[in-house]
Structures are given as structure tokens and as C-alpha cells.
Design a protein around this motif. Sequence first.
Motif, PDB file in Angstrom:
ATOM      1  N   LEU A 189     -25.442   3.826  52.142  1.00  0.00           N
ATOM      2  CA  LEU A 189     -24.900   4.968  51.417  1.00  0.00           C
ATOM      3  C   LEU A 189     -25.651   6.220  51.861  1.00  0.00           C
ATOM      4  N   ASN A 190     -24.928   7.203  52.397  1.00  0.00           N
ATOM      5  CA  ASN A 190     -25.601   8.422  52.858  1.00  0.00           C
ATOM      6  C   ASN A 190     -25.669   9.464  51.741  1.00  0.00           C
ATOM      7  N   ALA A 191     -26.256  10.600  52.053  1.00  0.00           N
ATOM      8  CA  ALA A 191     -26.477  11.641  51.049  1.00  0.00           C
ATOM      9  C   ALA A 191     -25.178  12.215  50.500  1.00  0.00           C
ATOM     10  N   GLU A 192     -24.094  12.066  51.241  1.00  0.00           N
ATOM     11  CA  GLU A 192     -22.804  12.585  50.788  1.00  0.00           C
ATOM     12  C   GLU A 192     -22.033  11.580  49.940  1.00  0.00           C
ATOM     13  N   GLY A 193     -22.666  10.421  49.693  1.00  0.00           N
ATOM     14  CA  GLY A 193     -21.998   9.397  48.907  1.00  0.00           C
ATOM     15  C   GLY A 193     -21.001   8.576  49.690  1.00  0.00           C
TER      16      GLY A 193
ATOM     17  N   GLY B  93     -21.823   6.665  75.533  1.00  0.00           N
ATOM     18  CA  GLY B  93     -22.635   5.463  75.434  1.00  0.00           C
ATOM     19  C   GLY B  93     -23.477   5.366  74.175  1.00  0.00           C
ATOM     20  N   ARG B  94     -23.541   6.422  73.394  1.00  0.00           N
ATOM     21  CA  ARG B  94     -24.352   6.396  72.179  1.00  0.00           C
ATOM     22  C   ARG B  94     -23.614   5.648  71.064  1.00  0.00           C
ATOM     23  N   GLU B  95     -24.388   4.909  70.277  1.00  0.00           N
ATOM     24  CA  GLU B  95     -23.805   4.144  69.180  1.00  0.00           C
ATOM     25  C   GLU B  95     -23.906   4.917  67.883  1.00  0.00           C
ATOM     26  N   GLY B  96     -22.822   4.930  67.155  1.00  0.00           N
ATOM     27  CA  GLY B  96     -22.810   5.668  65.905  1.00  0.00           C
ATOM     28  C   GLY B  96     -21.724   5.170  64.990  1.00  0.00           C
ATOM     29  N   TRP B  97     -21.094   6.112  64.275  1.00  0.00           N
ATOM     30  CA  TRP B  97     -20.134   5.754  63.252  1.00  0.00           C
ATOM     31  C   TRP B  97     -18.943   6.702  63.297  1.00  0.00           C
ATOM     32  N   VAL B  98     -17.765   6.191  62.958  1.00  0.00           N
ATOM     33  CA  VAL B  98     -16.571   7.031  62.834  1.00  0.00           C
ATOM     34  C   VAL B  98     -15.969   6.783  61.463  1.00  0.00           C
ATOM     35  N   PHE B  99     -15.214   7.755  60.986  1.00  0.00           N
ATOM     36  CA  PHE B  99     -14.531   7.573  59.717  1.00  0.00           C
ATOM     37  C   PHE B  99     -13.349   6.637  59.907  1.00  0.00           C
ATOM     38  N   TRP B 100     -13.292   5.628  59.059  1.00  0.00           N
ATOM     39  CA  TRP B 100     -12.220   4.640  59.141  1.00  0.00           C
ATOM     40  C   TRP B 100     -10.851   5.305  59.155  1.00  0.00           C
TER      41      TRP B 100
ATOM     42  N   VAL C 155     -17.765  10.886  66.759  1.00  0.00           N
ATOM     43  CA  VAL C 155     -18.691   9.815  66.417  1.00  0.00           C
ATOM     44  C   VAL C 155     -19.914  10.477  65.788  1.00  0.00           C
ATOM     45  N   TYR C 156     -20.326   9.982  64.631  1.00  0.00           N
ATOM     46  CA  TYR C 156     -21.395  10.611  63.860  1.00  0.00           C
ATOM     47  C   TYR C 156     -22.629   9.714  63.744  1.00  0.00           C
ATOM     48  N   GLU C 157     -23.722  10.355  63.329  1.00  0.00           N
ATOM     49  CA  GLU C 157     -24.826   9.601  62.786  1.00  0.00           C
ATOM     50  C   GLU C 157     -24.358   9.051  61.445  1.00  0.00           C
ATOM     51  N   SER C 158     -25.168   8.203  60.812  1.00  0.00           N
ATOM     52  CA  SER C 158     -24.743   7.607  59.549  1.00  0.00           C
ATOM     53  C   SER C 158     -24.605   8.628  58.432  1.00  0.00           C
TER      54      SER C 158
ATOM     55  N   GLU D  96     -22.166  13.637  59.232  1.00  0.00           N
ATOM     56  CA  GLU D  96     -22.113  15.071  59.536  1.00  0.00           C
ATOM     57  C   GLU D  96     -22.548  15.394  60.961  1.00  0.00           C
ATOM     58  N   THR D  97     -23.585  14.719  61.445  1.00  0.00           N
ATOM     59  CA  THR D  97     -24.135  15.001  62.763  1.00  0.00           C
ATOM     60  C   THR D  97     -23.308  14.318  63.848  1.00  0.00           C
ATOM     61  N   VAL D  98     -22.616  15.116  64.641  1.00  0.00           N
ATOM     62  CA  VAL D  98     -21.778  14.570  65.714  1.00  0.00           C
ATOM     63  C   VAL D  98     -22.636  14.239  66.926  1.00  0.00           C
TER      64      VAL D  98
END
Length: 261
Positions: free
Chosen positions: A169-173, A195-202, A216-219, A222-224
Motif C-alpha cells: 500500500l503506497n502513500a496514495e492508498g 529494461g527497468r522493472e516497475g508497476w503499471v496501473f491495471w 511504468v511507475y515506482e510503487s 507517481e514516479t515514472v
Amino acid sequence: MSIDMQPQTALAIRAELAAIGTRASGLQRRQRRARVTAALVGVAAVGLTTSAAALVASGVPGSTTTAAIGAATTATHTGPALVDIGKAPDRAGAVIVDITCLNHVGMVKVSTVDGGGAGYSCRDGGSMHVTDGRTPAEGRSRFSIEASPGTRWRAVLRYASSVTSVWGLNAEGQTYGVENEHGHPDLVPATADNGREGWVFWNDVDLAEETATVDVYESDGETVIGHTTVIVGLPGVPLDQRYIDDLDPVRTASPSPHGTR
């Protein structure tokens, strides 16, 4: 769901789900989830009942870990059967199933914890390993194995403990992790084009109607850190009509007072 599939299994399950025509159906929802998984993980021929958790490293929030408990039950049958695996231990949350094809006829299938299923075509022999088979209903002890009438198989079944970690759970809930039997989080794993691993919104992927590029964001959501190209739709894998045909005669065993044979 967590399952080791041979290529022909992936083709067969893809064929089965490709026939679903309504977005509201449960199978159609699993088809869309697999589409998202395949698009983000880059799997060309993923079995459509396989959850994202089976395609990422263990330890990711929301992933499920299973461990065998109790004695194993072995059964050999032709066609569908209900296998008595005994009373479930208190810690049991799944059934580990290893099915080996003994001839080259038809298909075998089992139900899984997430409400879906795992299937395997026996045309080329081989075996199927499922770690999250659905446990029998409370007070019951028989595990259903669906199969084509002429399919002969041997199965080894064991109860297993099943522990699913909570989503991050991140700071934005917003939740992040992998899809599991509880559904999907807001952010799911993806590898950026750089090549960087991160997260996308479902929803960025699930609601897309055509090929698109998403951030692709950090967890933190917000950070692309990059972008990834999503090819909407099912993976373009040529189908073998034989495996489609195998799906038609699969049957479920009817309850009976007799034990396994």
C-alpha cells in the motif's frame, strides 16, 4: 493460480477462453486478466488460467506460497473421477495435483482456488503440475478430476497449506502486487521498454481498446521510470485444431457411493 504448463496446454486453454463472448462472464474476466498478464510480462503463449503470481518472482506482494501437508493419495482412472483424498487438515488451503497421461487421448482438467481451472491435453503425453487445486467443500473429501471418456491418467494428490501475502500500500492508498484469488491490485508488475522493472496501473491496460503505450511507475504510483507498449488482445499463437477438439468431450464425474479404483 500457479501451474507449470506445457505449450500444448497453453494452446488448449487459450482456445477454450477465446470462445467466450461476453465481457461480464467469469471466464471472460479471466481472459482479460491473462491478456493483461501476457502483455506486461511479455509471455507469448501463457496458459490463460495462469495468474500473474505464477509469472513473477516469489515474495512480490500478493503472491501465494504453498507447501504440501499430510499423506499423498494416488489414483489411476479412465475418464472423469472423484478421488477421495481424505479429510482436509486444519491448515489446508489448496490441493497439489500431479497428473500423468497414460495414453494419448483427450484432456484432463481440475478446478483451482481462484474459481478457474487448469487443463492439459494428453495427445502428446506428459504431465501437469498444479499447486492450487481447489479443496473439497467443507465436510467432503473427494476431489474432482474432469477428463474425456477415453483419457487414462494417474494422479498424485496432497493437501497443501496456502499463504497469500498482502498487497503493498503506497502513500496514495493504492495497492500494488500481483493478482490472486482476491482479485487484482491497483498497480501490477511490468517491465519498461528500457529494461527497468516497475508497476503499471491495471486499468491502463485492462481498459485499453487498442495497442497503447503506458507509463511504468515506482510503487508510489507517481514516479515514472519508463514506458511499456501494450498489445491489446490475446497473444497471436497459432492454434492446433486437435486441442480445440479435445475440449468438447471433457466430462465431470457424478457422485457415487463407490470408492476410487
